[in-house]
Design an enzyme around this catalytic site. Structure first.
Site, PDB file in Angstrom:
ATOM      1  N   GLY A 189      -9.418 -10.029  -0.395  1.00 28.40           N
ATOM      2  CA  GLY A 189      -7.608 -11.195   0.175  1.00 28.40           C
ATOM      3  C   GLY A 189      -7.871 -12.552  -0.352  1.00 28.40           C
TER       4      GLY A 189
ATOM      5  N   GLY B  92     -13.747  -4.661   1.920  1.00 31.21           N
ATOM      6  CA  GLY B  92     -14.742  -3.770   1.719  1.00 31.21           C
ATOM      7  C   GLY B  92     -15.002  -3.072   0.929  1.00 31.21           C
TER       8      GLY B  92
ATOM      9  NE  ARG C 189      -4.001  -1.930   2.489  1.00 35.80           N
ATOM     10  CZ  ARG C 189      -5.541  -2.128   2.698  1.00 35.80           C
ATOM     11  NH1 ARG C 189      -4.724  -1.997   4.652  1.00 35.80           N
ATOM     12  NH2 ARG C 189      -6.123  -3.156   2.709  1.00 35.80           N
TER      13      ARG C 189
ATOM     14  CE  LYS D 136     -20.927 -18.707   8.203  1.00 37.91           C
ATOM     15  NZ  LYS D 136     -20.820 -17.602   9.716  1.00 37.91           N
TER      16      LYS D 136
END
Length: 397
Positions: free
Chosen positions: A351, A374, A41, A198
């Site tokens: 990720g 996110g 980053r 999920k």
């Protein structure tokens, strides 16, 4: 997306002599001694900073690091290691400034790192008083932290409301362009791979994509739930039986559009979840009650690979099996190589997806790798990110 681009301001000379405030994403992992363990980053933020310096601006850079408590600075919260690493990459001294909200003194050509912005009171909730103070620090605000684009905070949203000019840095602009190319104006067929443990965590994404994509490939525990919805037995595999109606609804939305959710025709099973478990390839109709499905089978992988190679655009979020275990990596490996070999424009994020891309060495063959986490998921959900919203508003005047 119509936003002001920092690169255009620099090219036209508008940044010369100006105070430029860059919100970067320098939230890097550190060991217990505070040493940076991975600096991607920081390296990714360098082009924007260098662009501002080359343009003759006075440059301030800030970021969050970890999860500090507002108003309570601790040494572990410090961007000091980041400023040091930035200095090494830029080949110059990079001073670190604390308590900067009420004013920063620097001249054109100078560069400073402003201490962890999440220590400032009001940052998380985007307090108006803080937003006005931040905006007063600069002539140009540059948002270059896609990883925070889904948060409306002081240094990501409030400052953009009130700064004289608010624009997108090169990293953020590249994300916007890639997202637009993949989802707003995709070359068809548009294939999306959504995998994970999920359905519940990806349900809104699945529903949003079902209205837009031509192929919706599901993998991992999500695929098991879809197999149950299709009437197949999955043994003791990870699934969410209470979400069968939702899975069925996604299948129906796709069917109504003449599109499909391909259900695996073969799977790789084991009796235990372990790296050394014996892997057995079975037809999807022959899964035993004590089986765990840990990957898609070779027939399914080959069929999906053929679809991906024929796609015009591919969106990839999540590996399709337990690729960390050699016996159960084939599905993810085949799909990764199919994406690499496809002429489609591909965008990948998340990720585990990035770990798979690195494992199979296909970084150069993926059209765009999103670093957002996110933020990337929220885009797939069909949400408008706060950073995109405010920068678009400011560009419209």
């Amino acid at each position: 997306m119509n936003v002001i681009r920092f690169s255009d301001l620099c090219a036209s000379g508008q940044a010369r002599g100006q105070r430029v405030f860059i919100r970067a994403d320098l939230n890097v992992p550190q060991d217990e001694h505070g040493a940076i363990t991975e600096d991607t980053r920081i390296r990714a933020s360098v082009p924007c900073i260098q662009m501002a310096l080359d343009a003759g601006a006075a440059v301030m850079v800030t970021s969050h690091l970890g999860r500090p408590t507002e108003g309570e600075f601790k040494p572990a919260d410090s961007l000091s290691p980041v400023a040091k690493r930035l200095g090494e990459l830029l080949g110059r001294e990079v001073p670190l400034v604390s308590n900067w909200v009420d004013g920063v003194h620097l001249a054109p050509g100078q560069l400073v790192v402003l201490e962890n912005c999440r220590v400032n009171k009001g940052e998380k909730k985007n307090a108006p008083e803080l937003a006005h103070k931040l905006a007063a620090l600069c002539d140009i605000f540059v948002h270059d932290a896609f990883g925070t684009a889904h948060r409306a905070e002081g240094t990501t949203y409030g400052i953009a409301q009130f700064a004289p000019i608010a624009c997108a840095g090169p990293l953020l602009a590249a994300e916007m362009d890639a997202i637009s190319q993949a989802l707003a104006n995709p070359k068809r067929p548009l294939a999306a791979i959504v995998a994970g443990s999920k359905v519940s965590t990806k349900l809104t994404i699945l529903k949003s994509l079902a209205n837009n994509v031509d192929q919706l490939i599901v993998g991992g525990g999500i695929a098991n739930t879809f197999m149950l919805a299709a009437g197949l037995k999955i043994g003791k595999s990870l699934a969410e039986p209470d979400l069968l109606a939702e899975a069925q609804a996604v299948i129906e939305i796709m069917k109504a559009r003449g599109a499909e959710v391909p259900i695996p025709t073969d799977v790789v099973c084991a009796k235990t979840f372990a790296a050394d478990a014996v892997a057995t390839v079975k037809k999807a109709t022959e899964v035993a009650d004590d089986d765990l499905i840990l990957d898609i089978g070779p027939e399914t992988a080959a069929k999906l690979a053929a679809q991906l190679k024929a796609a015009g655009t591919i969106v990839w979020n999540g590996p399709v099996g337990v690729f960390e275990f050699a016996a159960f990596e084939n599905g993810t490996k085949v799909i990764a190589h199919a994406i690499a070999e496809s002429s489609a424009f591909s965008i990948a994020g998340g990720g585990d997806t990035l770990a798979a891309i690195a494992k199979y060495g296909i970084e150069k063959q993926v059209g765009y790798i999103s670093t957002g986490g996110g933020a990337f998921l929220e885009v797939l959900e069909g949400k408008t990110l706060p950073a995109f919203e405010i920068l678009t508003q400011r560009a419209a005047g």
